[in-house]
Design an enzyme around this catalytic site. Structure first.
Site, PDB file in Angstrom:
ATOM      1  N   GLU A 194      58.518  44.882  45.674  1.00 27.26           N
ATOM      2  CA  GLU A 194      57.806  45.340  44.473  1.00 27.26           C
ATOM      3  C   GLU A 194      58.767  45.960  43.465  1.00 27.26           C
ATOM      4  OE1 GLU A 194      54.617  44.605  43.932  1.00 27.26           O
ATOM      5  OE2 GLU A 194      54.837  43.527  45.828  1.00 27.26           O
ATOM      6  N   TRP A 206      41.176  28.841  24.219  1.00 29.37           N
ATOM      7  CA  TRP A 206      40.348  29.848  24.885  1.00 29.37           C
ATOM      8  C   TRP A 206      38.981  29.946  24.213  1.00 29.37           C
ATOM      9  CZ3 TRP A 206      42.674  31.241  29.182  1.00 29.37           C
ATOM     10  CH2 TRP A 206      44.071  31.306  29.247  1.00 29.37           C
TER      11      TRP A 206
END
Length: 495
Positions: A290, A321
């Site tokens: 991470e 979109w």
């Protein structure tokens, strides 16, 4: 004695602060601590009442930590390129040291400040602090930046083995006494962090966690320890389960530099290399991954600043979109009829934080099920998240939308029901944030609309009144999303 100004930014701590330590060394410990409320950031497109409140709380803790060493924290408001040269002249300082930031605006601002200070005969130096490895350190053999995480991570780990990273302590600081000839310049030296959120025209949207460097160190010590039950030991298995406390919750502290990435790295490596740390090896490696993702997204933003306005894979800027405002509002407020999505969105509004697995689920749902532009979601997250970071947030959203550097393939679309069943099988996360579903049996906790009338009566729940029907059908929307992306891909392949 001529002091050195340390300009605090995303490094609100005394421990392991690279530029602060360098300023103390250069000036014999005489450091002027300065923080500036940058108007461009304070009221920019990613402005956030929650993060501003979090900033204020941590500035107060930093001021208290400095005060114990006899050091005032000078707080100003305005354009740093104007404020800092005035402070240098007013205080007789040698110059300004600060830790680097990598957003396009910060890069431009800091370059302008360096030029102005140096041309006036003052020192101006910036330092690596917010990342483990910078944009120019992890490169391909050809000297180019990586755009895929796995080879980047491999090289990152090689560099770490070659160049061990360790955190440092708190530098020796001594109070600075301003010479008499500078006494008339006090008007440029406000010396309090007593600013309130109301003064910035904002209201606190949710309760804040405890602030300050001591709190962050305590959280880190609890998460990474030699105790066999330390959370990091089970991190690899539990980090995807939003219903349990399987993560460190340090991201808001890391965002403002209340703790450094080197402190996290050092703690993890110390555990990994300890004879009794074998039980935590998989958790440590997953946690290091991470930190690598965090550095990766910072270097992507530095090398490709256009990603803050559009897709890394620029062809996908042509995606048509639908951007239905009603669908977007239902997603924002947690009323989509998909419990795992709604629980996550309500957690965000209640806490200013969201579990990482949940972030992936809601981002996939917004872009692939609701067909809403990922930039709408990016802005919403930046408005609410305490740990909202332009690089990581942008990288995560583009990954989910399939438009980024190392993106999830466009055809991989999360099913919100199966994601809930897999990662919140008992419904603990859903029930916590959606109390209206507290009596729904596990069988239906991720599909309450499928309950029969008798089941709804037993659960004290009426779908459509107490909790909404699903606003879209996932199976249908999945096919529509695939068609949306296919249109762009076809256009790209045509001569």
């Amino acid at each position: 004695m001529h002091p050195m100004i340390h300009w605090f930014r995303r490094d609100l701590r005394l421990t392991d602060n690279t530029a602060l330590a360098a300023a103390a060394q250069a000036s014999g410990g005489a450091v002027l601590a300065v923080y500036i409320f940058d108007e461009t950031i304070l009221h920019g497109r990613f402005a956030s009442p929650g993060r501003t409140a979090w900033l204020l709380a941590n500035l107060q803790q930093l001021e208290a930590d400095l005060r114990t060493r006899g050091i005032p924290l000078v707080v100003a408001r305005g354009n740093p390129v104007e404020v800092l040269p005035a402070l240098v002249r007013a205080t007789g300082a040698r110059g300004v040291y600060w830790n680097r930031d990598y957003t396009p605006y910060a890069v431009r601002r800091d370059a302008a400040l360096k030029t102005q200070l140096r041309e006036a005969g003052f020192e101006a130096e910036s330092f690596k602090d917010a990342v483990i490895f910078e944009f120019h350190e992890v490169l391909t053999k050809e000297g180019r930046p990586y755009t895929v995480y796995t080879p980047y991570a491999r090289r990152w780990r090689q560099l770490l083995a070659e160049q061990p990273v360790r955190s440092i302590g708190i530098p020796d600081l001594i109070p600075y006494v301003r010479p008499p000839e500078l006494a008339t310049t006090s008007e440029v030296l406000p010396a309090t962090t007593g600013a309130t959120l109301a003064q910035f025209g904002m209201e606190l949207p949710y309760p804040l966690p405890d602030a300050g460097e001591h709190t962050a160190k305590t959280y880190l010590a609890r998460f990474v320890s030699l105790h066999r039950d330390a959370p990091i030991a089970a991190y690899a298995e539990q980090r995807n389960l939003p219903g349990i406390a399987g993560t460190s919750r340090l991201s808001p502290y890391l965002r403002l530099g209340i703790i450094s990435p080197r402190q996290l790295l050092t703690a993890a490596l110390t555990l990994r290399d300890h004879p009794d740390g074998n039980n935590a090896l998989t958790g440590v490696e997953a946690w290091l991954g991470e930190l690598i993702w965090r550095d990766f997204y910072v270097q992507v933003l530095y090398h490709h600043p256009y990603v803050l306005r559009g897709a890394f894979r620029q062809a996908y800027d042509a995606l048509a979109w639908e951007n239905d405002p009603a669908h977007f509002e239902a997603w924002q407020t947690g009323h989509t009829g998909y419990p795992i999505v709604d629980a996550a969105m309500r957690q965000l509004r209640q806490e200013g934080w969201m579990h990482n697995r949940a972030r992936m689920i809601v981002a996939s749902f917004l872009t692939k099920d609701l067909l809403v532009d990922w930039r709408w979601g990016e802005r919403h997250f930046m408005h609410w998240l305490l740990d909202g970071d332009p690089a990581a947030n942008n990288g995560g959203w583009q990954w989910a939308a399939g438009t980024g550097t190392d993106a999830q393939p466009f055809f991989r679309i999360f099913n919100p029901v199966s994601q809930g069943q897999k990662f919140d099988s008992e419904g603990a996360y859903v029930r916590h944030y959606l109390p209206e579903l507290r009596n729904v049996p596990n069988t239906f906790i991720h599909e309450p609309h499928r309950m029969a009338s008798a089941d709804q009566i037993r659960a004290d729940l009426q779908i459509g009144r107490d909790y909404p029907h699903p606003i879209v059908e996932h199976k249908v929307q999945r096919e529509r999303a695939l068609a949306l992306y296919a249109t762009v891909r076809k256009a790209q392949s045509e001569p």
